[in-house]
Motif scaffolding. Sequence first.
Motif, PDB file in Angstrom:
ATOM      1  N   ILE A 182       0.811  -1.047  -0.210  1.00  0.00           N
ATOM      2  CA  ILE A 182      -0.058  -0.028   0.167  1.00  0.00           C
ATOM      3  C   ILE A 182       0.871   1.314  -0.046  1.00  0.00           C
ATOM      4  N   CYS A 183       0.684   2.040  -1.085  1.00  0.00           N
ATOM      5  CA  CYS A 183       1.541   3.286  -1.228  1.00  0.00           C
ATOM      6  C   CYS A 183       0.880   4.270  -0.182  1.00  0.00           C
ATOM      7  N   ARG A 184       1.581   4.797   0.633  1.00  0.00           N
ATOM      8  CA  ARG A 184       1.107   5.803   1.788  1.00  0.00           C
ATOM      9  C   ARG A 184       0.701   7.335   0.886  1.00  0.00           C
ATOM     10  N   ALA A 185       1.552   7.500  -0.031  1.00  0.00           N
ATOM     11  CA  ALA A 185       1.224   8.755  -0.801  1.00  0.00           C
ATOM     12  C   ALA A 185       0.166   8.810  -1.859  1.00  0.00           C
ATOM     13  N   CYS A 186       0.045   7.853  -2.715  1.00  0.00           N
ATOM     14  CA  CYS A 186      -0.970   7.767  -3.676  1.00  0.00           C
ATOM     15  C   CYS A 186      -2.042   6.676  -3.418  1.00  0.00           C
ATOM     16  N   ARG A 187      -1.797   6.119  -2.435  1.00  0.00           N
ATOM     17  CA  ARG A 187      -2.874   5.004  -2.066  1.00  0.00           C
ATOM     18  C   ARG A 187      -3.088   3.876  -2.978  1.00  0.00           C
ATOM     19  N   SER A 188      -2.248   3.721  -3.959  1.00  0.00           N
ATOM     20  CA  SER A 188      -2.228   2.685  -5.073  1.00  0.00           C
ATOM     21  C   SER A 188      -1.876   1.417  -3.970  1.00  0.00           C
ATOM     22  N   VAL A 189      -2.580   0.272  -4.432  1.00  0.00           N
ATOM     23  CA  VAL A 189      -2.409  -0.852  -4.099  1.00  0.00           C
ATOM     24  C   VAL A 189      -1.893  -2.036  -5.011  1.00  0.00           C
TER      25      VAL A 189
ATOM     26  N   LEU B   2       6.307   3.282   0.119  1.00  0.00           N
ATOM     27  CA  LEU B   2       6.003   4.207  -1.012  1.00  0.00           C
ATOM     28  C   LEU B   2       6.300   3.234  -2.409  1.00  0.00           C
ATOM     29  N   CYS B   3       5.413   3.267  -3.278  1.00  0.00           N
ATOM     30  CA  CYS B   3       5.529   2.678  -4.669  1.00  0.00           C
ATOM     31  C   CYS B   3       6.643   3.484  -5.397  1.00  0.00           C
ATOM     32  N   PRO B   4       7.044   2.662  -6.252  1.00  0.00           N
ATOM     33  CA  PRO B   4       7.868   3.118  -7.264  1.00  0.00           C
ATOM     34  C   PRO B   4       7.876   4.482  -7.744  1.00  0.00           C
ATOM     35  N   SER B   5       6.645   4.987  -8.503  1.00  0.00           N
ATOM     36  CA  SER B   5       6.761   6.220  -8.850  1.00  0.00           C
ATOM     37  C   SER B   5       6.757   7.314  -7.685  1.00  0.00           C
ATOM     38  N   CYS B   6       6.137   7.159  -6.388  1.00  0.00           N
ATOM     39  CA  CYS B   6       6.292   7.961  -5.395  1.00  0.00           C
ATOM     40  C   CYS B   6       7.416   8.107  -4.982  1.00  0.00           C
ATOM     41  N   GLN B   7       8.294   6.690  -4.685  1.00  0.00           N
ATOM     42  CA  GLN B   7       9.800   7.035  -4.491  1.00  0.00           C
ATOM     43  C   GLN B   7      10.625   8.338  -5.455  1.00  0.00           C
TER      44      GLN B   7
HETATM   45 ZN   LIG Z   1       2.487   5.910  -4.857  1.00  0.00          ZN
END
Ligand SMILES: [Zn+2]
Lengths: 159, 159
Positions: free
Chosen positions: B110-117, B150-155
Amino acid sequence: MSTIGFAPHDHASCVADTMQRAESHCADQGLRLTPVRRRALEILLAEHRAQGAYDLLAVLAAEGMGAQPPVAYRALDFLVKAGFAHKIEALNAYIACAHLGECQMPAFLICRACRSVAEADTAPTRNRLNDAARAAGFAIERTVVEAEGLCPSCQDAAA
Amino acid sequence: MSTIGFAPHDHASCVADTMQRAESHCADQGLRLTPVRRRALEILLAEHRAQGAYDLLAVLAAEGMGAQPPVAYRALDFLVKAGFAHKIEALNAYIACAHLGECQMPAFLICRACRSVAEADTAPTRNRLNDAARAAGFAIERTVVEAEGLCPSCQDAAA
DNA sequence: ATATCGAATGTTATAACATATCAATACGCC
DNA sequence: GGCGTATTGATATGTTATAACATTCGATAT
Ligand SMILES: [Zn+2]
Ligand SMILES: [Zn+2]
Ligand SMILES: [Zn+2]
Ligand SMILES: [Zn+2]
């Protein structure tokens, strides 16, 4: 794996030990275990069950330690950050840590009937999740591992 | 382990396939995929992100499908029970199942920034938890395995 | 066709969980 | 004492979820 929480044990010393260790941990780390925070930890420790923020607040309020939600949430925030308590996400509730600060990746067994909780440390799960995360390029910061079901006594009660 | 949710893919057919399978699953099981439930599933499926019940409700309301919280919660309840959606406990939000009904024990990144899962199936974790549960005499009914980070794009965005 | 029953929906209200904001006070340090 | 930071007090509000009850819909049986 400790199953403290379901099994009978010397709870008085369980509480006393933990408070002792919390005190010295705070002294070491320069953290301030103020009266409200201390009492909040005692309340959580009193039972090996998840307690809601408002349950905690009700007790604090009855003892004249503040009657507004922020009082409870601030104390819980401190305890969680210090590693003295955990949030049980599946219940939106809180429980004192059974290993005071020594948790790497806690996992919980949560009784849906009586809300009692047993805490374990499941390093292997982390490995598996880490593999998945690495493959996806995902950076794990925190993990939540919770199993809901029925504790031994509630199974007996249902039978 | 699929990392759908972070990786680009043919999302149109991802959605179409899932809706198709939901239809036939309901037909098989005698479940009723009513207009509200169908639309709720479409809304969740539209993104591989967790969406709050009130987010869902806002969309349904804008389309004239009911404006009160129970509308959203009933639809979500149906979707979760049917195995078409999962609740993300760490976010108090919901996401369409990426494996429509074939999940044994889902695990989420779970990405805490964009909520993508991203959703995975982690059978090995189950074994470890089962060992712990058996030792404690605890009967697991449901498990929650969630990793926040964090997901790859949010990193990349943070760098 | 129509009575009946259960599932689904409409509607109102409220419960339960959590945070933003700003003022006041206490604490440690110089 | 004077200063900066951490903590507490207090009010208000935001967010998530359910209780309760009326109504409508759909299938089945007479
Ligand atoms: Zn993200
Ligand atoms: Zn104990
Ligand atoms: Zn129990
Ligand atoms: Zn897709």
